[in-house]
Scaffold this active site. Structure first.
Site, PDB file in Angstrom:
ATOM      1  CG  HIS A 153      -1.288  -7.194  -1.821  1.00  0.00           C
ATOM      2  ND1 HIS A 153      -2.556  -7.277  -2.347  1.00  0.00           N
ATOM      3  CD2 HIS A 153      -1.296  -6.103  -1.017  1.00  0.00           C
ATOM      4  CE1 HIS A 153      -3.298  -6.287  -1.875  1.00  0.00           C
ATOM      5  NE2 HIS A 153      -2.559  -5.556  -1.063  1.00  0.00           N
TER       6      HIS A 153
ATOM      7  CD  GLU B 234       0.633  -5.585   1.816  1.00  0.00           C
ATOM      8  OE1 GLU B 234      -0.204  -6.133   2.563  1.00  0.00           O
ATOM      9  OE2 GLU B 234       0.568  -4.377   1.542  1.00  0.00           O
TER      10      GLU B 234
ATOM     11  CG  ASP C 285      -0.171   0.083   2.523  1.00  0.00           C
ATOM     12  OD1 ASP C 285       0.853  -0.600   2.650  1.00  0.00           O
ATOM     13  OD2 ASP C 285      -0.596   0.825   3.416  1.00  0.00           O
TER      14      ASP C 285
ATOM     15  CG  ASP D 124       3.572 -15.934  -6.576  1.00  0.00           C
ATOM     16  OD1 ASP D 124       4.352 -16.305  -7.479  1.00  0.00           O
ATOM     17  OD2 ASP D 124       3.409 -14.731  -6.247  1.00  0.00           O
TER      18      ASP D 124
HETATM   19  O1  G3I Z   1       0.952 -12.450  17.188  1.00  0.00           O
HETATM   20  C1  G3I Z   1      -0.347 -13.068  17.196  1.00  0.00           C
HETATM   21  C2  G3I Z   1      -0.205 -14.518  17.589  1.00  0.00           C
HETATM   22  O2  G3I Z   1       0.285 -14.599  18.931  1.00  0.00           O
HETATM   23  C3  G3I Z   1      -1.555 -15.185  17.496  1.00  0.00           C
HETATM   24  O3  G3I Z   1      -1.414 -16.563  17.741  1.00  0.00           O
HETATM   25  C4  G3I Z   1      -2.149 -14.981  16.114  1.00  0.00           C
HETATM   26  C5  G3I Z   1      -3.562 -15.498  16.090  1.00  0.00           C
HETATM   27  O4  G3I Z   1      -4.149 -15.097  14.849  1.00  0.00           O
HETATM   28  O5  G3I Z   1      -2.203 -13.576  15.761  1.00  0.00           O
HETATM   29  C6  G3I Z   1      -0.937 -12.965  15.804  1.00  0.00           C
HETATM   30  O6  G3I Z   1      -1.150 -11.623  15.511  1.00  0.00           O
HETATM   31  C7  G3I Z   1      -1.128 -11.334  14.124  1.00  0.00           C
HETATM   32  C8  G3I Z   1      -0.214 -10.136  13.957  1.00  0.00           C
HETATM   33  O7  G3I Z   1      -0.252  -9.636  12.613  1.00  0.00           O
HETATM   34  C9  G3I Z   1       1.229 -10.539  14.264  1.00  0.00           C
HETATM   35  O8  G3I Z   1       2.081  -9.443  14.049  1.00  0.00           O
HETATM   36  C10 G3I Z   1      -2.547 -11.040  13.676  1.00  0.00           C
HETATM   37  O9  G3I Z   1      -3.277 -12.263  13.602  1.00  0.00           O
HETATM   38  C11 G3I Z   1      -2.540 -10.406  12.298  1.00  0.00           C
HETATM   39  O10 G3I Z   1      -3.828  -9.957  11.956  1.00  0.00           O
HETATM   40  C12 G3I Z   1      -1.576  -9.221  12.242  1.00  0.00           C
HETATM   41  O11 G3I Z   1      -1.528  -8.826  10.908  1.00  0.00           O
HETATM   42  C13 G3I Z   1      -0.943  -7.554  10.650  1.00  0.00           C
HETATM   43  C14 G3I Z   1      -1.751  -6.987   9.480  1.00  0.00           C
HETATM   44  O12 G3I Z   1      -1.184  -5.745   9.056  1.00  0.00           O
HETATM   45  C15 G3I Z   1      -3.215  -6.769   9.821  1.00  0.00           C
HETATM   46  O13 G3I Z   1      -3.286  -5.911  10.898  1.00  0.00           O
HETATM   47  C16 G3I Z   1       0.520  -7.749  10.235  1.00  0.00           C
HETATM   48  O14 G3I Z   1       1.316  -8.110  11.354  1.00  0.00           O
HETATM   49  C17 G3I Z   1       1.055  -6.464   9.636  1.00  0.00           C
HETATM   50  O15 G3I Z   1       2.338  -6.722   9.067  1.00  0.00           O
HETATM   51  C18 G3I Z   1       0.129  -5.945   8.539  1.00  0.00           C
HETATM   52  O16 G3I Z   1       0.623  -4.695   8.155  1.00  0.00           O
HETATM   53  C19 G3I Z   1       0.082  -4.192   6.932  1.00  0.00           C
HETATM   54  C20 G3I Z   1      -0.427  -2.781   7.241  1.00  0.00           C
HETATM   55  O17 G3I Z   1      -1.542  -2.875   8.121  1.00  0.00           O
HETATM   56  C21 G3I Z   1      -0.786  -2.037   5.981  1.00  0.00           C
HETATM   57  N1  G3I Z   1       0.354  -2.036   5.057  1.00  0.00           N
HETATM   58  C22 G3I Z   1       0.738  -3.408   4.682  1.00  0.00           C
HETATM   59  C23 G3I Z   1       1.201  -4.153   5.904  1.00  0.00           C
HETATM   60  C24 G3I Z   1       1.702  -5.548   5.549  1.00  0.00           C
HETATM   61  O18 G3I Z   1       0.654  -6.405   5.201  1.00  0.00           O
HETATM   62  O1  9MR Z   2      -3.617  -3.474   0.096  1.00  0.00           O
HETATM   63  C1  9MR Z   2      -3.958  -3.543   1.479  1.00  0.00           C
HETATM   64  C2  9MR Z   2      -2.783  -4.152   2.246  1.00  0.00           C
HETATM   65  O2  9MR Z   2      -1.695  -3.237   2.223  1.00  0.00           O
HETATM   66  C3  9MR Z   2      -3.191  -4.414   3.700  1.00  0.00           C
HETATM   67  O3  9MR Z   2      -2.160  -5.143   4.342  1.00  0.00           O
HETATM   68  C4  9MR Z   2      -4.490  -5.236   3.734  1.00  0.00           C
HETATM   69  C5  9MR Z   2      -4.971  -5.483   5.150  1.00  0.00           C
HETATM   70  O4  9MR Z   2      -5.134  -4.286   5.782  1.00  0.00           O
HETATM   71  O5  9MR Z   2      -5.529  -4.571   3.013  1.00  0.00           O
HETATM   72  C6  9MR Z   2      -5.189  -4.412   1.631  1.00  0.00           C
HETATM   73  O6  9MR Z   2      -6.248  -3.710   0.986  1.00  0.00           O
HETATM   74  C7  9MR Z   2      -7.386  -4.522   0.712  1.00  0.00           C
HETATM   75  C8  9MR Z   2      -8.503  -4.187   1.698  1.00  0.00           C
HETATM   76  O7  9MR Z   2      -8.078  -4.544   2.996  1.00  0.00           O
HETATM   77  C9  9MR Z   2      -9.751  -4.915   1.308  1.00  0.00           C
HETATM   78  N1  9MR Z   2     -10.155  -4.560  -0.068  1.00  0.00           N
HETATM   79  C10 9MR Z   2      -9.109  -4.926  -1.024  1.00  0.00           C
HETATM   80  C11 9MR Z   2      -7.835  -4.187  -0.710  1.00  0.00           C
HETATM   81  C12 9MR Z   2      -6.732  -4.508  -1.707  1.00  0.00           C
HETATM   82  O8  9MR Z   2      -6.396  -5.870  -1.591  1.00  0.00           O
END
Ligand code: G3I
Ligand code: 9MR
Ligand code: ZN
Length: 539
Positions: free
Chosen positions: A467, A521, A153, A512
Site C-alpha cells: 500500500h 502498508e 500516504d 499482499d
Molecule cells: O497497542 C494496542 C494494543 O495494546 C491493543 O491490544 C490493540 C487492540 O486493537 O490496539 C493496539 O493499538 C493499535 C496501534 O496502532 C498500535 O500502535 C491500534 O489498534 C491501531 O489502530 C493503530 O494503528 C495505527 C494506524 O495508523 C491507525 O491509527 C498504526 O499504529 C500506525 O502505524 C498507522 O499509521 C499510519 C498513519 O496514520 C498514516 N500514514 C500511514 C501510517 C502507517 O499505516
Molecule cells: O492510504 C491511507 C493510509 O496511509 C492510512 O494508514 C490508512 C488509515 O488511516 O488510510 C489510508 O487511506 C484510505 C482511507 O483511510 C480510506 N479510504 C481509502 C484510502 C486509501 O486506501
C-alpha cells in the site's frame, strides 16, 4: 507468486558463524543441498514437532548450524521431497538488504525529483512544494518542503519521523562500519556517511516543523484528506496544513534534534548548533506548557492522527537527550523526575518512546545519571530482554510476538524487539540476546508461517503489492525494493483484510494487496528499526 512451501528459511540467508535453522511442517530427515552442484552437503533430522500458537500449525525446527561453508543452498526433505527457497551462507549475507532498507528512505523523499541514476524506474517529479497553511490561521503560511513521506500516504508527521531518524542515528552510532560504503545518494560530497546525509534531508524538514512563533512543534503537515491511492506525488496539489503544535511532537522534536546535534558535530558544527538551538527552544515550550492538550484530528481533517494520551515519555526522552548533548543539570534533574513517572522505560514505538530516553541515559557516563537511576534502567532493560527471549522461545517460528501482538505494524514490533535484544547483548553480554535478535531477521526475511519475505524486492517470495501511492501511480510492475511491509494484523482494520482474512489465525492475517493498508502498508518507522538490526550483520 509460487505457493507457500512446507520448509521455510531466511530467504536471503544465514551468517556463516551464526545458528542456522529451518522450520518444517513435516518432521523427519532433511538434506542441505549445494545449489550449484546439486550435492547434498549436510544431513540432519528435525526436532520434535510443536504447535505454534499464533498460526495454529504443528511445526518442527531443523538445525544445520555446523554447515558454515560460504555458498548457496536449499533444503530438501528426504521423505516428502519438499524443497525450501535457495539461500546463502556467508560472512555478511545481509549487506544488500541492509543497503536496500536504507535506500528506501531516498524513495520516501518529498520535495525533490527522484531521478533515474538513483531511483531506477521508480522516478517521480518534485512534490508538495507549496507553502503550508497554519491550521486555524489561514493568513499564515510557512515553508514545509522536504523531508520524507510518512508511509504509503504523503503526510509528514513529526512523532513517527522522530523515531525513524533516531533509529538511523543510533544505527550509525552503534554500528558505524555498516555505513562505510556509499548508497549512493545525490548531492553527497563524501564528508559524511550517506546515512547521515539522508537523515539530514529529514532533519532539515523537522526544523521547519518548529513553529517560529512559539518553539512548539506542529504535529503534522498533510492535506485534509488522504488523496486517491493512484495519485502521483507531483499531482497531489491539495492545500497542505500545519496541524497544531502538540506536546508529543514537541518532545520528539527536542529529543531528535538534540541527538542530531551530537551526531553531526564531527561533520558540520553549524548544523549541529542549529539542531541544538531547536532542541533547547522546543524544551522551553515543553517547560512552559506542562499541561498542553494532546493532539486530536480536527473534525475536517482525516489524515493520520498519531494520537497519544501520554507525553511524559516524550518529555523524558527530550530531557535525556538534552542532558546527553549538554551535560546541563536542569535537563538531568527533569530526566530524573520524569523517570519516576509510570510509562515504559523500554518501549521503542512511535507512541511510547521511553526506551529512547533510557538508551540515552545508559550511554551517558554513570556520573551523569547516578547509580540508582542507572541500576533501575539497566534492570528494566534486562527484564524486558528476558521477556522477549521467553516470547520467542514460545513461538514455533522463534518470533518475538505474543498472539496478541499481531497488530497494525507488527513487523515494527518484531524489529523493535530485535533492537532491544541487540542493545541488551552489548549491555549484558549474554549471547542468547543476539541469537534471538537474529531469529527476528529470519522471521522478517521469510522464516514465518506465510513463507513470505516482508521486505520488498528481497527474497524469492517477497511482498509485491504494498500500500504505497507512488508505486500504485508509477505503473512499474515491481515495487521499490527495500520497504518493510506492516505485517500480520489480526484486528482486520481495512476492507480487504475483513473480506479476505476473517477467521484466520493471527500469524496468517496478512494479505499482499495494495488496498490492505492495515497489513501491507510501508512506513519510514518500520524500515528504521530494521536498518538498525541488519546493521549488526552488515559491518
Ligand atoms: O497497542 C494496542 C494494543 O495494546 C491493543 O491490544 C490493540 C487492540 O486493537 O490496539 C493496539 O493499538 C493499535 C496501534 O496502532 C498500535 O500502535 C491500534 O489498534 C491501531 O489502530 C493503530 O494503528 C495505527 C494506524 O495508523 C491507525 O491509527 C498504526 O499504529 C500506525 O502505524 C498507522 O499509521 C499510519 C498513519 O496514520 C498514516 N500514514 C500511514 C501510517 C502507517 O499505516
Ligand atoms: O492510504 C491511507 C493510509 O496511509 C492510512 O494508514 C490508512 C488509515 O488511516 O488510510 C489510508 O487511506 C484510505 C482511507 O483511510 C480510506 N479510504 C481509502 C484510502 C486509501 O486506501
Ligand atoms: Zn511529497
Amino acid at each position: 507468486m509460487q505457493t507457500a512451501r512446507r520448509i521455510v528459511v531466511n530467504q536471503i540467508g544465514y551468517p556463516a558463524d551464526g545458528e542456522k535453522k529451518a522450520i518444517f511442517w513435516d518432521e523427519g530427515e532433511f538434506e542441505v543441498v549445494d545449489a550449484e552442484t546439486g550435492a547434498a552437503v549436510f544431513r540432519g533430522a528435525t526436532a520434535a514437532p510443536r504447535t505454534d500458537g499464533a498460526s495454529g500449525d504443528s511445526v518442527a525446527a531443523g538445525d544445520f548450524t555446523p554447515l558454515d561453508t560460504p555458498g548457496r543452498y536449499y533444503i530438501r526433505h528426504v521423505r516428502t521431497g519438499d524443497r525450501s527457497a535457495t539461500f546463502a551462507i556467508g560472512p555478511a549475507p545481509y549487506e544488500d538488504v541492509h543497503r536496500g532498507l536504507l535506500k528506501a528512505f531516498y524513495f520516501f523523499r518529498c520535495g525533490t525529483e527522484l531521478t533515474e541514476p538513483y531511483a531506477g524506474p521508480w522516478t517521480h517529479k518534485a512534490c508538495h512544494l507549496s507553502e503550508g497553511i497554519v491550521y486555524g490561521e489561514p493568513s499564515r503560511r510557512l515553508d514545509g518542503r522536504g523531508g520524507w513521506h510518512d508511509a504509503g500516504d504523503y503526510g509528514k508527521y513529526t512523532v513517527p519521523a522522530a523515531k525513524a531518524v533516531a533509529d538511523l542515528l543510533l544505527a550509525h552510532e552503534w554500528f558505524p562500519d555498516a555505513f562505510r560504503k556509499p548508497l549512493p545518494l545525490p548531492e553527497t560530497d563524501g564528508r559524511m556517511p550517506d546515512v547521515l546525509h539522508e537523515c539530514r534531508w529529514e532533519l532539515e524538514f523537522l526544523l521547519k516543523m518548529q513553529d517560529p512563533a512559539t518553539g512548539g512543534a506542529f504535529h503534522k503537515l498533510t492535506t485534509k484528506r488522504f488523496p486517491p491511492l493512484d495519485r502521483k506525488p507531483e499531482d497531489d496539489l491539495d492545500d497542505l496544513y500545519f496541524l497544531p503544535v502538540s506536546p508529543t511532537a514537541t518532545g520528539c522534536l527536542a529529543a531528535v534534534t538534540a541527538m542530531a546535534s551530537r551526531a553531526y558535530r564531527p561533520y558540520d558544527a553549524a548544523f549541529a548548533d542549529r539542531c541544538l538551538a531547536s532542541a533547547r527552544r522546543a524544551w522551553a515550550w515543553l517547560a512552559a506548557n506542562p499541561d498542553a492538550p494532546n493532539f486530536k484530528n480536527p473534525e475536517n481533517v482525516h489524515t493520520g492522527e498519531y494520537g497519544d494520551d501520554c507525553h511524559d515519555d516524550e518529555r523524558f526522552w527530550a530531557a535525556a537527550e538534552l542532558f546527553r548533548a549538554t551535560g546541563e543539570a536542569r535537563y538531568r534533574d527533569e530526566m530524573k523526575r520524569l523517570a519516576g513517572r509510570p510509562f515504559s522505560k523500554t518501549a521503542l514505538g512511535w507512541a511510547d518512546v521511553g526506551g529512547y530516553g533510557t538508551i540515552a541515559c545508559l550511554l551517558h557516563d554513570e556520573a551523569g545519571i547516578g547509580p540508582d537511576l542507572r541500576d533501575t534502567l539497566l534492570a528494566e532493560w534486562k527484564s524486558g530482554a528476558d521477556r522477549i527471549l521467553r516470547t520467542a522461545d514460545a513461538s514455533g517460528f522463534a518470533v518475538a510476538l505474543e498472539t496478541g501482538d499481531y497488530i497494525w505494524g507488527s513487523n515494527m514490533l518484531v524489529m523493535n524487539n530485535a533492537m532491544h535484544l541487540l542493545i541488551a547483548g552489548r549491555l549484558f553480554g549474554d549471547p542468547a540476546y543476539e541469537k534471538t535478535a537474529l531469529d527476528q531477521v529470519h522471521y522478517l526475511l521469510g522464516r514465518n508461517a506465510l513463507d513470505l519475505s516482508f521486505v520488498t524486492g528481497f527474497g524469492d517470495r517477497a511482498v509485491q503489492n504494498p500500500h504505497y501511492r507512488p508505486g500504485v501511480a508509477d505503473g512499474v510492475a515491481d515495487p521499490v525494493p527495500g520497504f518493510v511491509a506492516g505485517g500480520p494484523n489480526a484486528r482486520l482494520q481495512d476492507d480487504v483484510a475483513r473480506q479476505s482474512l476473517a477467521g484466520l489465525p493471527p500469524a496468517r492475517c496478512f494479505i499482499d494487496h495494495r488496498d490492505s493498508y492495515s497489513t501491507n502498508e510501508v512506513a519510514i518507522y518500520w524500515n528504521s528499526p530494521a536498518v538498525f538490526v541488519l546493521s549488526r550483520w552488515s559491518a
